[in-house]
Every structure is written in structure tokens, then in C-alpha cells.
Design an enzyme around this catalytic site. Structure first.
Site, mmCIF file in Angstrom:
data_model
loop_
_atom_site.group_PDB
_atom_site.id
_atom_site.type_symbol
_atom_site.label_atom_id
_atom_site.label_comp_id
_atom_site.label_asym_id
_atom_site.label_seq_id
_atom_site.Cartn_x
_atom_site.Cartn_y
_atom_site.Cartn_z
ATOM 1 N N LYS A 183 0.657 -5.742 -0.058
ATOM 2 C CA LYS A 183 0.334 -4.656 0.873
ATOM 3 C C LYS A 183 -0.951 -5.031 1.598
ATOM 4 C CE LYS A 183 -2.005 -0.191 0.694
ATOM 5 N NZ LYS A 183 -2.488 0.920 -0.137
ATOM 6 N N TRP B 231 5.018 3.456 1.457
ATOM 7 C CA TRP B 231 4.861 4.916 1.501
ATOM 8 C C TRP B 231 3.393 5.358 1.507
ATOM 9 C CZ3 TRP B 231 8.106 2.921 -2.609
ATOM 10 C CH2 TRP B 231 9.460 2.847 -2.248
ATOM 11 N N HIS B 232 2.528 4.542 2.070
ATOM 12 C CA HIS B 232 1.106 4.882 2.120
ATOM 13 C C HIS B 232 0.661 5.199 3.549
ATOM 14 C CE1 HIS B 232 0.414 2.388 -1.833
ATOM 15 N NE2 HIS B 232 1.131 3.480 -2.017
ATOM 16 N N TYR B 233 1.528 5.806 4.320
ATOM 17 C CA TYR B 233 1.182 6.123 5.707
ATOM 18 C C TYR B 233 0.138 7.236 5.751
ATOM 19 C CZ TYR B 233 4.988 9.419 4.643
ATOM 20 O OH TYR B 233 5.791 10.358 4.041
ATOM 21 N N HIS B 234 -0.648 7.243 6.826
ATOM 22 C CA HIS B 234 -1.775 8.169 6.935
ATOM 23 C C HIS B 234 -2.162 8.312 8.407
ATOM 24 C CE1 HIS B 234 -3.210 4.028 6.338
ATOM 25 N NE2 HIS B 234 -4.184 4.327 7.184
#
Length: 580
Positions: free
Chosen positions: A417, A517-520
Site C-alpha cells: 500500500k 479500502w482506506h479512501y479518505h
């Protein structure tokens, strides 16, 4: 000057007293979470009044509401259902089952970014902590400093969270081999088991206990004062009610209530009680929070008018700065059966990539329920185009996969990542329905620095696979280049692929990009909200969740998002007590 110093001393004393009062009791409720204050929204009155209204019972909303309820009445509105009693949420062996569930009642709501990457957002009390792979790790000290948070309060808030949801993982053979492979590949030093973010290789925490049961942000509601909090499930907020002053006056717009609908479509209104310190807090996530602000009339003027939304406040930065940390994985088939393991080990590199891994049938495929990453049910690696992803089409694809020899899916993934990332995108409304996903573009690898980090990350993965420690889990006649080509030919997203054997690592990164799934972003600090997370230009309205982040904290944001809910709850109570 003396008065200011004296006042600061008073605040410190009040802060210490209040924080000690807000610490958890010595014996928290164990086992099941039988919350008498948790109800279906159909039971809600048509009109109600509270000191605080929290929109979104997710990773930030639950600890925030629990904290505020210690002193004031709180309404927590969650559009999804309860995580309790659903084994697809609570059990580690079922990881991926929720992600593959396409029903409207699923705890995970699938969306596909305009980039062509299949993704998912939470729709359940507890938020993303109910559907993720469970890794628990704090933000770096640098991140805390940059955010302007107070160090001791941050540590206290992390510990408050960890007493309920965090555990030391059980290390199996696969994760141990990856750990030793990272060390042999130069990702040093070895930092052992720690929640802290430190360069090198470490064993992080997990929200799965030793029995494989998931503990989520919803469990933090154990801290709530049951007489002061109401949690409504299946309550979808359609609009924040705003008082817009007449033109020419200097008074700011004021938030004073919300309109939400229950599962039958019945409309309810909840208002703030009288009092200048009562507030509405939006904690609906990186997609939900900017979407709701726009639906309420706060956002780019031209975009709102295009959807026939009355503009209350022209805020051009709402929906901007959207980012998703790109993930690129290499699937490694194993000659021997591997243990099922979720994320436990991480290599925190000096160049800005994080190396992690997962193994077993729940990540590959071939289990009786077939919920692996290669499964059409998950959709992340599905060849079936979005408009053709019908139950019949998925059933056919699953049937074909089940006909394959299970040995083909025996193994695991090692993935990297990108820190940050630097590349950003934007979010727009598709329509005025809050139940439907907005349009979002992340612009993966738009900035060359992200692509460079990916290449370095994949190169590190190659070294781990080639390491002596990892040798028991790979076929000696399958060179790493063959594994890369195998992964590149898999339908990892909806982008066109370049599957020739001479593909560069740069092209591999572009072709095989997935989400972790670490969108921000979307309501970022300094643009949409200030350092206290108050919406600029609107009184009595804050946004407290991952939509405010400029970059993703640490190797996994969930620990920091839960911490932020607690941290801001304590800070808000401390400041209010001092004023009162």
C-alpha cells in the site's frame, strides 16, 4: 499575560478532572452488547430534541457519541443495521462474505470508482471496522503533530479504544514466514509486537480476539451513558436543516436539525435543543459526509444547482481531495496447504510503502462459501462487467470457479500500500438520493511519486518471495516474474491490461491497482473544516471522520479514526465544561 496563563492552568486542571471522569469503569460489560438504547428508526417519534445529533454510527461516530453521552443527550443515526448476530461480520473465517453480499441490507455497499476499481463502503453500526481485515495500528508521531493533536490526549484516547477492541494476533506459519522474509529483505529493524507506527517490520494489533471474533467500533458504545443516548438503526439522513440568514447580514449559517427516514420511508425530524453549544456532527465517512453536505446545500454552487439543490453555502472544496491508497498484490500459490491468516505483520519501509499479507482460502478461493479475493462473489477480481453483474451471471462465474482444482487457490497474497497517497481526485453527486453512491474519482498514480513507491514496494515483495524464510510456501519452478504475470492476467479491476511477459513494474502497478479500502478526503481540514473540525461558514456543525484527512494515517486508519472520535468527544466536553 498573567490572566491568559492563569486561564490556561484552569483549563488544564478542568481537562484532567474531566478526562478522569470520562475514563472507563474498572469492569466494562463483557460478552454480548445488549444495548437497550439501540432501536429501529421505525420506533422513533416524528419530532425529537437532543443536545447532540451524530450522523453516522461508524468508526468515528460510535466512540464520539459514547463520549458525549456522559454529560449530554445524544442521538446517533445509523443508516445500516446491527452487526451483532451476523456471523459474516463477527467471525474472521467469514471475512469477505459481507463484501460479496449485494443485497440492500448487506453491511457493505459496493461502489465502483470512475477509475474502474471495485470498492465497498460500510452500511452497519460500527462502520468499516465491521467489514475490514482487522489490522489495528496507530498513526505515526509525525502524523499526530501535523494534525495539531495533543499528544497525551491522543495516547489516552487510543488506550480507551484498545481496552475494548484491540488484541495481539496469533502468529501462524504464513505470517511468520512473511515477517522473517521482510527482515531478510532489509525491512529492518524488527520491532516485535506493537501498536506504534515505527519504520521496520512489526507485528501489529488486530480487532479479532484469539477466538476469531471481531470487535468493532460498535463495541465502544459500552462506554455510553444508556440514559443519555439513543441509537437509531436504518435511519438514513436526507438533509441537515440549516438557517440561512438574509443576504447582506454578517451572521453565519446555523445548523439546527436533521431530516431522516426510516426503513419504511417515513419521515422524522430531530432538532437541537436550545443552547449555542449544542451541535450536529457528521460522521458518515469519506463518501457519505461530503455527499450529505452537498444534499443539504453546502458545496460547489454550480454542481448543486445542476441537481436543483438550493445553495445555502457555496463551498467549492466539498468533495475535493478524495484519495484512495492504491494496493497492488502478488498471488503466491503454495505447494503445501496454508493457514488462514488476516493481516498481522507489516513492513513499514523508508521509501513510503507498507508491505502486508494474508493467506488461506478466505483470501484466495476454493472454500465452501468461495469468498476469496479471486471469487466473482467479492467482485474485486471479477471479469463480469458492472452492468452484467446479475445474480445469474455471478452464479455462472462461481460455478466455473468451483470446477477448478482447489490447489490452484492454495496460497496467499503479499501486497503493498502506498503511503499518503499524493494523487487526489474528487466526488460528485449522481442524484439526490442519499441511499445511492455518489460518483468518485481517485486518480490512482496520477502523481509519479506514487508510482515510484509502488515499484519499490513490488520490488520488496519480490525479495520477500525469494527469501529463504518464505521458501516453504512457494514452488521452486515458479520464478517471481511468472507470479507477477499470473497476477497481471487476473481480472483485478475493470481497466484494460497489458499482459505480455515483458510488462514493466510501472505497468504492473497501473494494471493491477486495487483498493485496500482506506479512501479518505472530501471534507478536508483547512478547506472544508477548521482544526476543530467545525464546518467553515456554518455554526453548530462539525465533520469528524476520515473525510477530513489529508492523508491516510499509518498502515490502517481504523485505530486513528476511532481515536479521533474519542479525542474530539473529550475535547468538546472539556471546552464546554470550561465555558459553562
Amino acid at each position: 499575560m498573567g490572566v491568559i496563563v492563569w486561564w490556561r492552568l484552569i483549563l488544564v486542571l478542568v481537562s484532567g478532572i474531566l478526562f478522569s471522569l470520562l475514563q472507563p469503569c474498572a469492569s466494562l460489560p463483557k460478552g454480548r452488547n445488549d444495548y437497550s438504547f439501540m432501536k429501529n428508526a421505525t420506533s422513533a417519534p416524528k419530532v425529537s430534541y437532543y443536545d447532540y445529533i451524530v450522523i453516522g454510527g461508524g468508526t468515528a461516530g460510535c466512540p464520539l457519541a459514547a463520549t458525549l453521552s456522559q454529560n449530554y443527550s445524544v442521538l446517533l443515526l445509523e443508516r445500516g443495521g446491527s452487526p451483532y448476530g451476523n456471523p459474516n461480520v463477527t467471525e474472521a473465517v467469514a471475512f469477505g462474505a459481507a463484501l460479496s453480499d449485494l443485497r440492500p441490507t448487506s453491511p457493505a455497499q459496493r461502489f465502483i470508482s470512475e477509475d474502474g476499481v471495485i470498492n465497498s463502503r460500510a452500511r452497519v453500526l460500527g462502520g468499516g471496522s465491521c467489514i475490514n481485515a482487522g489490522f489495528y495500528s496507530r498513526a505515526s508521531l509525525h502524523y499526530v503533530t501535523e494534525a495539531g493533536w495533543e499528544g497525551k490526549a491522543v495516547n489516552d484516547s487510543y488506550e480507551w479504544v484498545e481496552k475494548v477492541v484491540a488484541f495481539q494476533p496469533v502468529m501462524g506459519p504464513w505470517q511468520s514466514a512473511v515477517r522473517d522474509g521482510l527482515l531478510q529483505s532489509g525491512v529492518v529493524p524488527y520491532n516485535g509486537f506493537t501498536y506504534n507506527h515505527i519504520n521496520g517490520t512489526k507485528v501489529g494489533g488486530t480487532i479479532f480476539d484469539p477466538n476469531g471474533h471481531r470487535h468493532t467500533a460498535a463495541d465502544l458504545l459500552r462506554y455510553a451513558n444508556p440514559s443519555q443516548i439513543t441509537v437509531l438503526l436504518h435511519a438514513t439522513v436526507h438533509k441537515i436543516l440549516l438557517t440561512n440568514p438574509s443576504k447582506g447580514k454578517s451572521k453565519a449559517t446555523v445548523a439546527h436539525g436533521v431530516i431522516f427516514r426510516d426503513s419504511t420511508g417515513a419521515k422524522h425530524k430531530a432538532y437541537l435543543k436550545n443552547g449555542p453549544k449544542n451541535e450536529i456532527i457528521v460522521s458518515a465517512g469519506a463518501l457519505g459526509s461530503p455527499q450529505l453536505l452537498m444534499l443539504s446545500g453546502i458545496g460547489p454552487e454550480a454542481h448543486l444547482k445542476a441537481h436543483n439543490i438550493t445553495v445555502v453555502l457555496d463551498q467549492p472544496f466539498v468533495g475535493k481531495g478524495m484519495s484512495d491508497n492504491p494496493m497492488n498484490a502478488v498471488f503466491v500459490p503454495s505447494p503445501t496447504r496454508v493457514d488462514i491468516s488476516l493481516l498481522s505483520v507489516v513492513g513499514i519501509t523508508s521509501f513510503g510503502a507498507f508491505i502486508e499479507s494474508a493467506s488461506g482460502e478466505n483470501f484466495a478461493a476454493g472454500s465452501p462459501n468461495d469468498y476469496g479475493m479471486f471469487s466473482p462473489k467479492i467482485g474485486q477480481l471479477s471479469k463480469v462487467p458492472p452492468k452484467q453483474r446479475t445474480p445469474e451471471a455471478l452464479a455462472k462465474a462461481t460455478e466455473l470457479m468451483e470446477s477448478l482444482d482447489g490447489v490452484a487457490f492454495q496460497g496467499g497474497f503479499i501486497f503493498e500500500k502506498i503511503m499518503g497517497p499524493v494523487s487526489t481526485g474528487y466526488l460528485k453527486l449522481r442524484n439526490r438520493n442519499p441511499n445511492e453512491n455518489p460518483s468518485v474519482t481517485f486518480n490512482y498514480f496520477q502523481d509519479p511519486r506514487d508510482l515510484e513507491r509502488c515499484v519499490q514496494g513490488i520490488s520488496t515483495i519480490e525479495k520477500v518471495i525469494d527469501s529463504k524464510a518464505f521458501a516453504p510456501f512457494r514452488y521452486p519452478n515458479m520464478p517471481v516474474k511468472m507470479l507477477l504475470n499470473l497476477t497481471a492476467k487476473s481480472p483485478v479491476n475493470l481497466l484494460p491490461h497489458h499482459t505480455n511477459t515483458s510488462t514493466s513494474l510501472e505497468q504492473f502497478c497501473r494494471d493491477t491497482v486495487m483498493t485496500i479500502w482506506h479512501y479518505h478526503g472530501g471534507c478536508q481540514v483547512g478547506k472544508v473544516v477548521d482544526r476543530d473540525y467545525k464546518v467553515r461558514g456554518v455554526n453548530r456543525l462539525r465533520v469528524i471522520d476520515g473525510s477530513t484527512f489529508l492523508s491516510s494515517p499509518g498502515t490502517n486508519p481504523q485505530a486513528t479514526v476511532m481515536m479521533l472520535g474519542r479525542y474530539m468527544g473529550v475535547k468538546m466536553l472539556r471546552e464546554r465544561l470550561a465555558n459553562e
